[in-house]
Design a protein around this motif. Structure first.
Motif, PDB file in Angstrom:
ATOM      1  N   ALA A  45      67.684  18.250  17.348  1.00 23.49           N
ATOM      2  CA  ALA A  45      68.184  17.639  18.581  1.00 23.49           C
ATOM      3  C   ALA A  45      67.809  18.473  19.800  1.00 23.49           C
ATOM      4  CB  ALA A  45      69.703  17.479  18.512  1.00 23.49           C
ATOM      5  N   SER A  49      65.277  17.397  22.786  1.00 22.92           N
ATOM      6  CA  SER A  49      65.671  17.378  24.193  1.00 22.92           C
ATOM      7  C   SER A  49      64.649  18.114  25.051  1.00 22.92           C
ATOM      8  CB  SER A  49      67.047  18.015  24.349  1.00 22.92           C
ATOM      9  OG  SER A  49      67.417  18.109  25.715  1.00 22.92           O
ATOM     10  N   GLN A  52      61.534  16.001  25.421  1.00 26.08           N
ATOM     11  CA  GLN A  52      61.680  14.865  26.331  1.00 26.08           C
ATOM     12  C   GLN A  52      61.897  15.290  27.780  1.00 26.08           C
ATOM     13  OE1 GLN A  52      64.822  12.170  25.246  1.00 26.08           O
ATOM     14  NE2 GLN A  52      64.442  10.775  26.951  1.00 26.08           N
ATOM     15  N   HIS A  53      62.759  16.292  27.988  1.00 28.02           N
ATOM     16  CA  HIS A  53      63.169  16.630  29.357  1.00 28.02           C
ATOM     17  C   HIS A  53      62.573  17.938  29.871  1.00 28.02           C
ATOM     18  CE1 HIS A  53      66.067  13.366  29.063  1.00 28.02           C
ATOM     19  NE2 HIS A  53      66.568  13.909  27.973  1.00 28.02           N
TER      20      HIS A  53
END
Length: 241
Positions: A45, A49, A52-53
């Protein structure tokens, strides 16, 4: 590497100005130094993250004499960015000398704020501070930790069994400290470790029973020594089927 800003800050006590700049840097070029975490805890996770960010809060690094950037804070973000194949991440670059104790203490505070640290990580950090010359009272004062907790952590860190089982099974400090009491008895260490892992609620009872058994064995041994000194012959208890 693209520099985006430059300024100065004051950190630590006594204050000492440090030259600081911000840049976007390829995470693969950063050197991840010794960190208070025993592992980076890179969960899918967290990596997802970052993929993606991106890294939303700058990693903190020190520029070595050869120009290499050594990560002071942000080991987990740096490694996750490498795994997520990010091209660059924001880095706060600090020039100047590094206070090793201050770095470890700042990492403790930073990691507590970002993601709760395991007790084994904190034990390792206290051991690092001890190895560079801080005593238990100084570590307690500078980290805001109870002195008794620091002393227990240092005892665990100094035990080949205590530190190993705490790190392997992610045991709380009080449990690891209790196991460390029996480091001269590998069988009891093995038994208590099994209880700590399989039946945590029963650990306190098991540890006290082990202490009681050890006390009784010591009393029996002392009594036998006294009788032997008085030339009293011990008659073995008969075995009954």
């Amino acid at each position: 590497m693209t520099t985006t800003a430059a300024t100065s800050i004051e950190v630590g006590s006594p204050p000492a100005p440090e030259s600081v700049e911000f840049a976007h840097v390829d995470p693969r070029t950063l050197v991840v130094g010794v960190n208070v975490r025993a592992d980076a805890d890179l969960t899918p996770a967290f990596v997802g993250s970052i993929k993606q960010h991106g890294v939303l809060q700058a990693v903190r690094a020190r520029r070595a004499e050869d120009g290499t950037l050594v990560v002071l804070e942000g080991q987990r973000r740096t490694l996750a960015a490498v795994e997520a194949q990010r091209d660059t991440i924001p880095v706060q670059i600090i020039d100047g000398t590094e206070d090793e104790a201050r770095r470890i203490i700042e990492q403790l505070a930073e990691n507590d704020h970002r993601k709760d640290m395991r007790d084994s990580h904190r034990t390792a950090a206290f051991q690092q501070l001890s190895l560079i010359g801080l005593n238990a009272a100084q570590i307690a004062k500078r980290t805001g930790t109870d002195k008794g907790v620091v002393a227990s952590a240092l005892t665990v860190a100094g035990s080949k069994f205590g530190a190993a089982v705490q790190a392997k099974y992610d045991l709380p400090l009080d449990v690891a400290a209790a196991i460390t009491e029996f480091e001269d008895d590998p069988e009891t260490v093995k038994s208590l470790t099994a209880v700590a892992v399989e039946d945590p609620n029963g650990f306190a009872h098991a540890a006290q029973r082990a202490r009681d058994d050890r006390q009784r064995a010591a009393e029996v041994a002392a009594a036998r020594d006294t009788l032997a000194a008085q030339n009293v012959t011990e008659i073995p208890r008969p075995a009954y089927d």
